[in-house]
Design a protein around this motif. Sequence first.
Motif, PDB file in Angstrom:
ATOM      1  N   GLU A 177       2.746 -13.053  -4.050  1.00  0.00           N
ATOM      2  CA  GLU A 177       2.046 -11.993  -3.336  1.00  0.00           C
ATOM      3  C   GLU A 177       2.190 -12.092  -1.822  1.00  0.00           C
ATOM      4  OE1 GLU A 177      -0.767 -15.331  -4.429  1.00  0.00           O
ATOM      5  OE2 GLU A 177       0.621 -14.018  -5.511  1.00  0.00           O
ATOM      6  N   ILE A 178       2.309 -13.313  -1.273  1.00  0.00           N
ATOM      7  CA  ILE A 178       2.433 -13.450   0.176  1.00  0.00           C
ATOM      8  C   ILE A 178       3.735 -12.836   0.674  1.00  0.00           C
ATOM      9  CG2 ILE A 178       3.487 -15.755   0.055  1.00  0.00           C
ATOM     10  CD1 ILE A 178       1.977 -16.418   2.658  1.00  0.00           C
ATOM     11  N   ARG A 181       3.288  -9.033   0.551  1.00  0.00           N
ATOM     12  CA  ARG A 181       2.417  -8.613   1.647  1.00  0.00           C
ATOM     13  C   ARG A 181       3.182  -8.565   2.969  1.00  0.00           C
ATOM     14  NH1 ARG A 181      -1.791 -12.869   2.305  1.00  0.00           N
ATOM     15  NH2 ARG A 181      -1.864 -12.503   0.061  1.00  0.00           N
ATOM     16  N   ASP A 213      -2.526  -7.524  -6.162  1.00  0.00           N
ATOM     17  CA  ASP A 213      -3.069  -8.395  -5.117  1.00  0.00           C
ATOM     18  C   ASP A 213      -3.727  -7.545  -4.041  1.00  0.00           C
ATOM     19  OD1 ASP A 213      -3.117 -11.151  -3.755  1.00  0.00           O
ATOM     20  OD2 ASP A 213      -2.273  -9.852  -2.212  1.00  0.00           O
ATOM     21  N   GLY A 215      -4.490  -8.191  -1.061  1.00  0.00           N
ATOM     22  CA  GLY A 215      -3.864  -8.359   0.252  1.00  0.00           C
ATOM     23  C   GLY A 215      -2.690  -7.421   0.440  1.00  0.00           C
ATOM     24  N   THR A 218      -4.105  -3.914   0.849  1.00  0.00           N
ATOM     25  CA  THR A 218      -4.664  -3.757   2.185  1.00  0.00           C
ATOM     26  C   THR A 218      -3.559  -3.528   3.212  1.00  0.00           C
ATOM     27  OG1 THR A 218      -6.536  -5.185   1.614  1.00  0.00           O
ATOM     28  CG2 THR A 218      -6.082  -4.864   3.953  1.00  0.00           C
ATOM     29  N   ALA A 219      -2.459  -4.273   3.089  1.00  0.00           N
ATOM     30  CA  ALA A 219      -1.341  -4.116   4.021  1.00  0.00           C
ATOM     31  C   ALA A 219      -0.747  -2.712   3.945  1.00  0.00           C
ATOM     32  CB  ALA A 219      -0.268  -5.163   3.729  1.00  0.00           C
ATOM     33  N   ASP A 257     -13.155 -13.963  -0.209  1.00  0.00           N
ATOM     34  CA  ASP A 257     -12.464 -14.192   1.052  1.00  0.00           C
ATOM     35  C   ASP A 257     -12.463 -12.954   1.937  1.00  0.00           C
ATOM     36  OD1 ASP A 257     -11.930 -16.713   0.206  1.00  0.00           O
ATOM     37  OD2 ASP A 257      -9.863 -16.344  -0.381  1.00  0.00           O
ATOM     38  N   PHE A 258     -12.621 -11.784   1.339  1.00  0.00           N
ATOM     39  CA  PHE A 258     -12.587 -10.541   2.101  1.00  0.00           C
ATOM     40  C   PHE A 258     -13.947 -10.209   2.719  1.00  0.00           C
ATOM     41  CE2 PHE A 258      -8.758 -10.183  -0.324  1.00  0.00           C
ATOM     42  CZ  PHE A 258      -7.911  -9.365   0.404  1.00  0.00           C
ATOM     43  N   ALA A 265     -15.566  -6.703   2.742  1.00  0.00           N
ATOM     44  CA  ALA A 265     -14.380  -6.210   3.461  1.00  0.00           C
ATOM     45  C   ALA A 265     -14.694  -5.080   4.436  1.00  0.00           C
ATOM     46  CB  ALA A 265     -13.334  -5.754   2.443  1.00  0.00           C
TER      47      ALA A 265
END
Length: 294
Positions: A177-178, A181, A213, A215, A218-219, A257-258, A265
Motif C-alpha cells: 500500500e505504501i 500511495r 487502504d 491511505g 486519502t491520497a 492512526d487517522f 480524520a
Amino acid sequence: MSDVVEKTLTALPSLLSLDSQPGSAKLSSTSKLGNLIRGITELTSKHEEEKLIQCELSSIKEQVSSPNTTMMKELMVRTIYCEMLGYEASFSYIHAIKLAQQGSVLEKRVGYLAVSLFLNESHELLLLLVNTVLKDLQSTNLIEVCMALTVVSQMFPKDMIPAILPLVEEKLNHPKEIIRRKAVLALYKFYLIAPNQVQHIHNKFRKALCDKDPGVMTASLHIYLQMIQENPEGYKDLTASFVTILKQVVGGKLPMDFNYHSVPAPWLQIQLLRILSLLGKNDQSLIVLNADKC
C-alpha cells in the motif's frame, strides 16, 4: 546547552543513520556534525556564525572533491545543515546527485534528501537524476522504489514525465500500500504541472479512490479536489462515493492512526466537505439525494 539542541543531537543519528554502531543513541563527541551544531549554538553574533560556516563549507568542499572520500554521507548531511541556515553550497549539488546514483541504500537516502532540498524543478542538474529514478522505479528493493516515488512527487522535470509515467502507473497495482500511495501522490504532482499528460488514466484514479487502504484513498482525494475545482460537472457521478466515504470517516471506520485528539480524520473530513460543496454548489439536492441513498 538547551534541551532543544540536546534532543536534536540525540535524534539525528537514528534519523539519518550517521552512526552504524548498534546502540548508538546520540551524536558522539567526535562527530563533526555534532561539533558544528554545538559550535553554532555557542556563538554570540551573526558575524561569528558566518565565519564558522564559511570555514565549514571550505572544509567540506575540499573533502567532497577528494577521490578517496569515504564519508560522503556525513559530509552531505553537514552541507544540508549549512544550507538550512541560509548559506549556499552549490558545489555540493552534483555530489548529492552522485550519492543518490551510486551509493548504498542509506547513502541513496541521504542523496535523495539532499537533492530534494537543494534543487528545484527548473534546475538544470535535475536532468542528471532522471536515469537514477528510472532505475530505482524498476528496482526490486522496496526502499529504493519508495525513495524514487518520493522525489518524483516533490519535483521532476516536466519534459521528462513521459519517460517515467508508465512505471508510475504500474505502481498503482503494487501489492504494498505504501507504494500505491506514493504512486498516487506522484501522479497528483504530474497533474499539477502537466495535466494533459495524465488525462488518459482518470479511470485509475477512480480505482485508487476505492482502494482498500485508507491511505491510498486519502491520497487520491488530492487529485479529485483539483479536478473537481476545474470541472465539477464531470464528476457528479462520484457524489455518492464521496458521501459514503465521509459517513465511514465520521462513523470511525478508519484506523485509529487517522484520529486527531479523538476526532476521526478531521483533515480528511474537511477535504471531503470541500469536494461535496463544489459538487453541490449549483445543485444542493444532489448531495441530499445521495446522502439519503447511502
